[in-house]
Scaffold this motif. Structure first.
Motif, PDB file in Angstrom:
ATOM      1  N   LEU A   1       0.922  -1.293   0.068  1.00  0.00           N
ATOM      2  CA  LEU A   1      -0.028   0.103  -0.011  1.00  0.00           C
ATOM      3  C   LEU A   1       0.792   1.237  -0.134  1.00  0.00           C
ATOM      4  N   ALA A   2       2.073   1.177   0.827  1.00  0.00           N
ATOM      5  CA  ALA A   2       2.898   2.414   0.618  1.00  0.00           C
ATOM      6  C   ALA A   2       3.373   2.696  -0.655  1.00  0.00           C
ATOM      7  N   GLY A   3       3.754   1.505  -1.459  1.00  0.00           N
ATOM      8  CA  GLY A   3       4.336   1.655  -2.593  1.00  0.00           C
ATOM      9  C   GLY A   3       3.368   2.133  -3.649  1.00  0.00           C
ATOM     10  N   ILE A   4       2.112   1.779  -3.602  1.00  0.00           N
ATOM     11  CA  ILE A   4       1.305   2.223  -4.371  1.00  0.00           C
ATOM     12  C   ILE A   4       0.835   3.605  -4.092  1.00  0.00           C
ATOM     13  N   GLY A   5       0.963   4.157  -2.789  1.00  0.00           N
ATOM     14  CA  GLY A   5       0.641   5.590  -2.311  1.00  0.00           C
ATOM     15  C   GLY A   5       1.890   6.469  -2.862  1.00  0.00           C
ATOM     16  N   LEU A   6       2.876   5.839  -2.723  1.00  0.00           N
ATOM     17  CA  LEU A   6       4.259   6.788  -2.987  1.00  0.00           C
ATOM     18  C   LEU A   6       3.991   7.090  -4.717  1.00  0.00           C
ATOM     19  N   THR A   7       3.618   5.918  -5.254  1.00  0.00           N
ATOM     20  CA  THR A   7       3.644   6.075  -7.039  1.00  0.00           C
ATOM     21  C   THR A   7       2.473   7.030  -7.166  1.00  0.00           C
ATOM     22  N   VAL A   8       1.533   7.001  -6.599  1.00  0.00           N
ATOM     23  CA  VAL A   8       0.404   7.895  -6.811  1.00  0.00           C
ATOM     24  C   VAL A   8       0.765   9.249  -6.619  1.00  0.00           C
ATOM     25  N   ILE A   9       1.645   9.532  -5.518  1.00  0.00           N
ATOM     26  CA  ILE A   9       1.979  10.574  -5.019  1.00  0.00           C
ATOM     27  C   ILE A   9       2.921  11.309  -5.987  1.00  0.00           C
ATOM     28  N   LEU A  10       4.053  10.232  -6.562  1.00  0.00           N
ATOM     29  CA  LEU A  10       4.895  10.681  -7.610  1.00  0.00           C
ATOM     30  C   LEU A  10       4.188  11.091  -8.916  1.00  0.00           C
ATOM     31  N   ASP A  11       3.140  10.332  -9.205  1.00  0.00           N
ATOM     32  CA  ASP A  11       2.532  10.871 -10.495  1.00  0.00           C
ATOM     33  C   ASP A  11       1.830  12.253 -10.508  1.00  0.00           C
ATOM     34  N   ARG A  12       1.320  12.581  -9.195  1.00  0.00           N
ATOM     35  CA  ARG A  12       0.711  13.876  -9.104  1.00  0.00           C
ATOM     36  C   ARG A  12       1.871  14.996  -9.045  1.00  0.00           C
ATOM     37  N   VAL A  13       3.044  14.572  -8.276  1.00  0.00           N
ATOM     38  CA  VAL A  13       3.938  15.518  -8.346  1.00  0.00           C
ATOM     39  C   VAL A  13       4.738  15.733  -9.684  1.00  0.00           C
ATOM     40  N   LEU A  14       4.944  14.672 -10.178  1.00  0.00           N
ATOM     41  CA  LEU A  14       5.441  14.899 -11.850  1.00  0.00           C
ATOM     42  C   LEU A  14       4.319  15.756 -12.736  1.00  0.00           C
ATOM     43  N   ASP A  15       3.014  15.412 -12.548  1.00  0.00           N
ATOM     44  CA  ASP A  15       2.174  16.260 -13.331  1.00  0.00           C
ATOM     45  C   ASP A  15       2.083  17.882 -13.023  1.00  0.00           C
ATOM     46  N   ALA A  16       2.292  17.886 -11.699  1.00  0.00           N
ATOM     47  CA  ALA A  16       2.261  19.270 -10.956  1.00  0.00           C
ATOM     48  C   ALA A  16       3.504  20.056 -11.649  1.00  0.00           C
ATOM     49  N   ARG A  17       4.758  19.330 -11.502  1.00  0.00           N
ATOM     50  CA  ARG A  17       5.840  20.171 -12.044  1.00  0.00           C
ATOM     51  C   ARG A  17       5.907  20.185 -13.318  1.00  0.00           C
ATOM     52  N   THR A  18       5.661  19.267 -14.088  1.00  0.00           N
ATOM     53  CA  THR A  18       5.568  19.456 -15.516  1.00  0.00           C
ATOM     54  C   THR A  18       4.361  20.353 -16.157  1.00  0.00           C
ATOM     55  N   ALA A  19       3.214  20.590 -15.206  1.00  0.00           N
ATOM     56  CA  ALA A  19       2.171  21.422 -15.647  1.00  0.00           C
ATOM     57  C   ALA A  19       3.015  22.967 -15.426  1.00  0.00           C
ATOM     58  N   ASP A  20       3.653  22.736 -14.422  1.00  0.00           N
ATOM     59  CA  ASP A  20       4.479  24.370 -13.911  1.00  0.00           C
ATOM     60  C   ASP A  20       5.269  24.721 -14.904  1.00  0.00           C
TER      61      ASP A  20
END
Length: 444
Positions: free
Chosen positions: A24-43
């Motif tokens: 569950l931690a791995g899944i959560g970290l992957t979701v967080i990474l996706d959101r961080v990548l999307d946010a940084r890319t969008a920025d």
């Protein structure tokens, strides 16, 4: 470690929970990474869109033009993964990376981030930057779109997972080992309790110590009360057996005297009374032996060495009739240990030796050995031996031959006492020609 082990069950449950938590931690970290990548890319795309918007000019015909291309070379590479597009009314200006395609985003005019389809069919993350340019009163709506292929983000995600998965596996191993040590530590009082119970079974300890955690102390207290109650019951049973033996001794002696007194007048009646008196004596002996066995219980078992008991019994047998004329051969290892009290072993072995003394011609042999995790003590003689029917009759308390003195219950009593201690008594033909009585029990 058996499948019913509490330590194994707790270890497996802990390992499963740790694995689930890490998953569950791995899944959560992957979701967080996706959101961080999307946010940084969008920025980043938003900054690029503003940069492009600042360089857009309008030609006299209203078409947009770019004074200078963005520095990223991917904008100049066909299908390079990074695209821009400027729309002013029906006029569209796009990057070389789009080649002959356009970014189709519909009528979305509000600033924001959306998903789109790229020129090669791939998924894009796109940023829309609407603005107006031109002189006051003659403004023109301009929409600048900058997009990046999500495959670039997927590559970053893959790199992250390549680092995350081994890290989680290593963390699982460390946490599982730590949990195994924790479980072992938590179950330490039960291992100590097990060793103390083994000491009680072996007879080296009479009660359990009470230096246990609060969760185990009530169990220890109950076991100590059980041990005390068993000891009191043992004493009462032994006293009752002794009283019974003394109470029946006199009536049996009177019956024997009556048999002798009536012998000259009625030999048949005298013989019948004497036979019944002997049978009653045998039944009393067997009942007393069973009472002692039942009183001894299984919780507090003792053990004793066989060799010293055998030597003392043989010394006694030599003083009995015909015992001094026999050759007593003894080969018992010093390490051979019987799973019972010394008195129980003397009763079993004494009956077997006495039977061998009565029937042997010249030789009696006593041997002991350990084989395949089991211990064995055998008594053999060179007498006439016994048939299978006679051996079966012994188990039912029947006499083998009326020509020898005794009640006929000796071997039956020996079998009862041996079985109560966890031993098994077997009969067969000896190499010496007579009976072989083998006493077997699990190794201690």
């Amino acid at each position: 470690m058996s499948r019913d082990s509490l330590r194994l069950r707790l270890g497996l449950a802990a390992a499963a929970l740790i694995a689930l938590a890490l998953l569950l931690a791995g899944i959560g970290l992957t979701v967080i990474l996706d959101r961080v990548l999307d946010a940084r890319t969008a920025d980043g795309l938003d900054r690029t869109a503003k940069l492009i918007a600042g360089r857009v000019t309008l030609a006299p015909d209203g078409s947009p033009a770019l004074s200078r291309e963005p520095p990223d070379p991917r904008f100049a590479t066909p299908y390079g993964g990074l695209y821009w597009q400027a729309e002013a009314g029906s006029h569209v200006l796009r990057s070389r990376s789009l080649w002959d395609k356009s970014l189709e985003l519909g009528k979305a005019d509000a600033a924001g981030t959306i998903d789109a389809t790229g020129p090669d069919g791939g998924r894009l993350i796109a940023v829309i930057q609407p603005l107006t340019i031109g002189p006051s009163g003659a403004e023109t709506d301009l929409r600048v779109i900058v997009a990046e292929d999500r495959r670039n983000l997927a590559a970053s995600r893959t790199t992250f997972l390549r680092l995350l998965v081994p890290g989680l596996v290593a963390l699982f191993v460390v946490l599982t080992l730590a949990m195994a040590l924790f479980v072992r530590r938590a179950l330490a009082p039960f291992r100590l309790l097990q060793s103390d119970l083994l000491a009680v079974h072996a007879g080296t300890r009479t009660r359990l110590p009470e230096h246990f955690p609060d969760e185990v102390r009530p169990l220890v207290a109950d076991l100590n009360r059980l041990l005390d109650a068993q000891e009191r019951a043992l004493i009462r049973a032994r006293d009752a057996a002794a009283d019974m033996a003394h109470g029946l001794k006199t009536p049996l002696a009177v019956l024997d005297a009556l048999a002798r007194r009536t012998g000259p007048a009625d030999p048949t009646l005298s013989a019948e009374i004497a036979e019944q008196a002997r049978a009653m004596g045998g039944q009393v002996e067997r009942a007393l032996a069973r009472a002692r066995i039942a009183a001894s219980g299984d919780l507090r078992r003792r053990s004793c060495r066989v060799a010293p008991v055998a030597e003392r019994l043989i010394a006694t047998m030599r003083r009995l009739p015909e015992g001094d004329s026999l050759d007593w051969a003894v080969s018992v290892p010093e390490a051979l240990t019987y799973p019972g009290e010394e008195g129980e072993l003397m009763e079993v072995l004494g009956n077997l030796l006495d039977n061998a003394r009565k029937w042997a011609h010249r030789r009696v042999r006593i041997t002991g050995q350990t084989e395949a995790g089991r211990q064995c003590l055998a008594v053999e003689d060179d007498g006439p031996g016994m048939s299978s029917a006679a051996i079966a009759g012994i188990g039912r308390g029947q006499r083998w031959d009326e020509t020898r003195p005794g009640t006929g219950f000796g071997i039956a009593i020996a079998r009862d006492v041996a079985e109560a201690a966890g031993a098994h008594l077997e009969f067969g033909r000896s190499e010496l020609g007579g009976l072989r009585a083998a006493l077997r029990w699990p190794g201690l």
